[in-house]
Motif scaffolding. Structure first.
Motif, PDB file in Angstrom:
ATOM      1  N   ASP A 141       0.814  -1.210   0.000  1.00  0.00           N
ATOM      2  CA  ASP A 141       0.000   0.000   0.000  1.00  0.00           C
ATOM      3  C   ASP A 141       0.853   1.268   0.000  1.00  0.00           C
ATOM      4  N   ARG A 142       1.782   1.336   0.924  1.00  0.00           N
ATOM      5  CA  ARG A 142       2.651   2.512   1.009  1.00  0.00           C
ATOM      6  C   ARG A 142       3.973   2.102   1.624  1.00  0.00           C
ATOM      7  N   VAL A 143       4.953   2.991   1.579  1.00  0.00           N
ATOM      8  CA  VAL A 143       6.234   2.710   2.221  1.00  0.00           C
ATOM      9  C   VAL A 143       6.642   3.910   3.061  1.00  0.00           C
ATOM     10  N   LEU A 144       7.331   3.620   4.150  1.00  0.00           N
ATOM     11  CA  LEU A 144       7.981   4.643   4.954  1.00  0.00           C
ATOM     12  C   LEU A 144       9.470   4.550   4.674  1.00  0.00           C
ATOM     13  N   LEU A 145      10.122   5.689   4.531  1.00  0.00           N
ATOM     14  CA  LEU A 145      11.541   5.713   4.202  1.00  0.00           C
ATOM     15  C   LEU A 145      12.317   6.460   5.275  1.00  0.00           C
ATOM     16  N   ARG A 146      13.406   5.849   5.719  1.00  0.00           N
ATOM     17  CA  ARG A 146      14.342   6.480   6.655  1.00  0.00           C
ATOM     18  C   ARG A 146      15.748   6.288   6.103  1.00  0.00           C
ATOM     19  N   SER A 147      16.743   6.830   6.784  1.00  0.00           N
ATOM     20  CA  SER A 147      18.119   6.723   6.301  1.00  0.00           C
ATOM     21  C   SER A 147      19.063   6.262   7.402  1.00  0.00           C
ATOM     22  N   SER A 148      19.909   5.294   7.057  1.00  0.00           N
ATOM     23  CA  SER A 148      21.052   4.979   7.916  1.00  0.00           C
ATOM     24  C   SER A 148      22.335   5.502   7.262  1.00  0.00           C
ATOM     25  N   ILE A 149      22.194   5.980   6.022  1.00  0.00           N
ATOM     26  CA  ILE A 149      23.324   6.610   5.322  1.00  0.00           C
ATOM     27  C   ILE A 149      23.608   7.979   5.942  1.00  0.00           C
ATOM     28  N   ASP A 150      22.536   8.737   6.200  1.00  0.00           N
ATOM     29  CA  ASP A 150      22.646  10.045   6.837  1.00  0.00           C
ATOM     30  C   ASP A 150      21.488  10.185   7.818  1.00  0.00           C
ATOM     31  N   GLU A 151      21.737   9.879   9.089  1.00  0.00           N
ATOM     32  CA  GLU A 151      20.679   9.893  10.098  1.00  0.00           C
ATOM     33  C   GLU A 151      20.278  11.307  10.509  1.00  0.00           C
ATOM     34  N   ASN A 152      20.944  12.321   9.964  1.00  0.00           N
ATOM     35  CA  ASN A 152      20.591  13.708  10.283  1.00  0.00           C
ATOM     36  C   ASN A 152      19.593  14.305   9.298  1.00  0.00           C
ATOM     37  N   LEU A 153      19.137  13.510   8.341  1.00  0.00           N
ATOM     38  CA  LEU A 153      18.145  14.015   7.389  1.00  0.00           C
ATOM     39  C   LEU A 153      16.888  14.466   8.128  1.00  0.00           C
ATOM     40  N   ASP A 154      16.323  15.562   7.677  1.00  0.00           N
ATOM     41  CA  ASP A 154      15.123  16.111   8.292  1.00  0.00           C
ATOM     42  C   ASP A 154      14.072  16.366   7.213  1.00  0.00           C
ATOM     43  N   PRO A 155      12.854  15.829   7.344  1.00  0.00           N
ATOM     44  CA  PRO A 155      12.397  14.993   8.445  1.00  0.00           C
ATOM     45  C   PRO A 155      13.023  13.595   8.394  1.00  0.00           C
ATOM     46  N   LYS A 156      13.024  12.920   9.528  1.00  0.00           N
ATOM     47  CA  LYS A 156      13.652  11.611   9.592  1.00  0.00           C
ATOM     48  C   LYS A 156      12.886  10.579   8.764  1.00  0.00           C
ATOM     49  N   GLU A 157      11.586  10.779   8.634  1.00  0.00           N
ATOM     50  CA  GLU A 157      10.758   9.773   7.960  1.00  0.00           C
ATOM     51  C   GLU A 157       9.890  10.409   6.888  1.00  0.00           C
ATOM     52  N   ILE A 158       9.837   9.763   5.735  1.00  0.00           N
ATOM     53  CA  ILE A 158       9.007  10.194   4.612  1.00  0.00           C
ATOM     54  C   ILE A 158       8.064   9.048   4.251  1.00  0.00           C
ATOM     55  N   GLN A 159       6.809   9.372   3.919  1.00  0.00           N
ATOM     56  CA  GLN A 159       5.850   8.352   3.487  1.00  0.00           C
ATOM     57  C   GLN A 159       5.491   8.554   2.023  1.00  0.00           C
ATOM     58  N   LEU A 160       5.393   7.449   1.293  1.00  0.00           N
ATOM     59  CA  LEU A 160       4.976   7.500  -0.108  1.00  0.00           C
ATOM     60  C   LEU A 160       3.902   6.448  -0.344  1.00  0.00           C
ATOM     61  N   ILE A 161       2.840   6.834  -1.019  1.00  0.00           N
ATOM     62  CA  ILE A 161       1.771   5.894  -1.371  1.00  0.00           C
ATOM     63  C   ILE A 161       2.177   5.147  -2.634  1.00  0.00           C
ATOM     64  N   PHE A 162       2.161   3.815  -2.573  1.00  0.00           N
ATOM     65  CA  PHE A 162       2.570   2.993  -3.701  1.00  0.00           C
ATOM     66  C   PHE A 162       1.382   2.360  -4.423  1.00  0.00           C
ATOM     67  N   ASN A 163       0.179   2.532  -3.925  1.00  0.00           N
ATOM     68  CA  ASN A 163      -0.998   2.030  -4.628  1.00  0.00           C
ATOM     69  C   ASN A 163      -2.008   3.164  -4.749  1.00  0.00           C
ATOM     70  N   PRO A 164      -1.915   3.949  -5.838  1.00  0.00           N
ATOM     71  CA  PRO A 164      -2.772   5.121  -5.986  1.00  0.00           C
ATOM     72  C   PRO A 164      -4.219   4.799  -6.350  1.00  0.00           C
ATOM     73  N   SER A 165      -4.568   3.510  -6.415  1.00  0.00           N
ATOM     74  CA  SER A 165      -5.914   3.137  -6.858  1.00  0.00           C
ATOM     75  C   SER A 165      -6.921   3.061  -5.729  1.00  0.00           C
ATOM     76  N   LYS A 166      -6.476   3.238  -4.465  1.00  0.00           N
ATOM     77  CA  LYS A 166      -7.421   3.082  -3.351  1.00  0.00           C
ATOM     78  C   LYS A 166      -6.938   3.893  -2.152  1.00  0.00           C
ATOM     79  N   GLU A 167      -7.786   3.944  -1.109  1.00  0.00           N
ATOM     80  CA  GLU A 167      -7.343   4.528   0.152  1.00  0.00           C
ATOM     81  C   GLU A 167      -6.415   3.519   0.810  1.00  0.00           C
TER      82      GLU A 167
END
Length: 346
Positions: A179-205
C-alpha cells in the motif's frame, strides 16, 4: 537425461520465490540452498548467475539444475490476474507495483545490512528483518524510484535527499498488497524529516498503520510508530503490534478496532503513544473508541521512564527499566485473567 541438455529445469515465478522455496542463505557472493534433488542444505547459487544451482555433495548427489522464471505459457494468465487484482491501475502501474513488491521482499530476506545486522536503534536483526528492507546504496534507491515513477507520479531519482533514504518499511493492506512505504536513512541519520511516506498504490485509500498480531498473544501494543512498536517486539517476541504512521493518523486504527472487536475480545490493549501533547491527544482518541465500542478485556497506557518520551528512546536509553515496566504490565494482565476465570467459575 539428454546429453544435449544435462541440466534439470526448475521453474519459479520469480527469483524471490526460488530463494524462499530453496531456503537460500546469503553468503556474500553466493547463496547456500537446499538441493532440490537430495534436499541437503549444500547446494550453491552464485549471485551473478541465478539461473544455475549445483549441489556441493559431489560424490553423493552433485546435481546441476537450471532455473527459469515465468514460463511464457503462464505469463498471460499472470498478467490477467494482476489486472483483476488492480483494475484501477494502468498496465505500467501494475508492473511497477509488482516489481516494487518483489524487490522489497527480496531485500528484506536476502540483502546483507550492516545497519540492521548490528542493532539498528536498539533493535536486533531478528526483530527488524521481517519489517525493514535496507537498499544499502543511493544508486539502488535511485533505481527503485525510477521503476516506481508510474505509481508515485513523480521522479525522485534525481533527488539526492530522497535517494539517501535507504531503509524501506513496506506497509501492506488487508489483502497483503503493498500500500505505502515509509523511508528512513542509515546513510545520513541527520536528514530532516527523519521519515518520509509514499503511497505505492494510488488506486485506493491505502492503509496507514502497521499490524502484526500473533493469534495466541495476550497483549497488543498500539504505538505511534513502527520503531516504537518493534521496541516492544524486541522484549516480547509474541506481543501483537499496531503502529500508526503519525500521531494524527488514528482514524483507520479506530475503525479497524471497532470493526474487528472479536479479534481483541481476549486481549489486553496497551496504548503507547509518545509522551507529548500530540501523543496524549492520540491516546485519548483511541481510548475513547475502545471504551465506547467495548473493545478488548482491558486497556492501559504505557508508563515511560521520566527521561524518555517514546518506546524506542526508552529501549535505547534504559532497556532494563523498559523491560521491567512492560513485564509488570503483562503480569497485571495475567492477574486480571485469573480473576476473571475465578469469577466465571460455576
Amino acid at each position: 537425461m539428454s546429453k544435449l541438455n544435462p541440466y534439470k529445469k526448475l521453474v519459479f515465478q520469480n527469483i524471490e520465490n526460488a530463494l524462499s522455496d530453496l531456503n537460500a542463505e546469503d553468503k556474500g557472493r553466493y547463496f547456500i540452498c537446499n538441493c532440490p534433488e537430495c534436499n541437503q542444505h549444500e547446494a550453491f547459487m552464485y549471485k551473478n548467475n541465478k539461473h544455475f544451482i549445483q549441489c556441493n555433495r559431489e560424490n553423493h548427489c552433485g546435481s546441476r539444475m537450471m532455473l527459469e522464471f515465468h514460463e511464457k505459457g503462464n505469463m498471460s494468465a499472470y498478467e490477467q490476474n494482476m489486472a483483476k487484482q488492480y483494475p484501477d491501475l494502468t498496465t505500467e502501474q501494475r508492473q511497477s507495483l509488482d516489481w516494487s513488491n518483489r524487490v522489497f521482499s527480496y531485500a528484506k530476506n536476502y540483502f546483507n545490512s550492516e545497519a540492521l545486522d548490528n542493532g539498528y536503534r536498539g533493535l536486533s536483526k531478528q526483530t527488524t528483518r521481517g519489517f525493514v528492507a535496507d537498499l544499502q546504496h543511493e544508486n539502488i534507491v535511485q533505481h527503485v524510484f525510477q521503476k516506481a515513477e508510474p505509481l508515485l507520479n513523480k521522479d525522485y531519482s534525481d533527488n539526492s535527499w530522497m535517494c539517501k533514504r535507504n531503509l524501506i518499511f513496506p506497509l501492506y493492506g488487508e489483502d497483503n498488497t503493498l500500500d505505502r512505504v515509509l523511508l528512513r536513512s542509515s546513510i545520513d541519520e541527520n536528514l530532516d524529516p527523519k521519515e518520509i511516506q509514499l503511497i505505492f498504490n494510488p488506486s485506493k485509500e491505502t492503509r496507514d498503520f502497521f499490524m502484526d498480531i500473533p493469534q495466541d498473544t495476550d497483549n497488543v501494543v498500539v504505538s505511534e510508530s513502527i520503531l516504537d512498536a518493534l521496541s516492544f517486539r524486541e522484549i516480547d517476541e509474541n506481543v501483537g503490534i499496531m503502529a500508526l504512521t503519525g500521531a494524527t493518523k488514528t482514524r483507520q486504527v479506530k475503525e479497524y478496532l471497532a470493526e474487528h472487536k472479536d479479534q481483541f475480545a481476549d486481549k489486553h490493549l496497551l496504548i503507547a503513544m509518545d509522551d507529548d501533547q500530540a501523543g496524549w491527544k492520540a491516546t485519548r482518541d483511541i481510548v475513547n473508541t475502545i471504551e465506547e465500542e467495548g473493545i478488548g478485556e482491558n486497556w492501559s497506557v504505557f508508563d515511560y521512564t521520566s527521561e524518555t518520551k517514546d518506546a524506542n528512546e526508552n529501549l535505547q536509553q534504559n532497556r532494563k527499566a523498559f523491560t521491567k515496566t512492560y513485564n509488570q504490565m503483562a503480569a497485571r494482565t495475567k492477574q486480571h485473567e485469573r480473576v476473571m476465570a475465578i469469577e466465571h467459575e460455576p
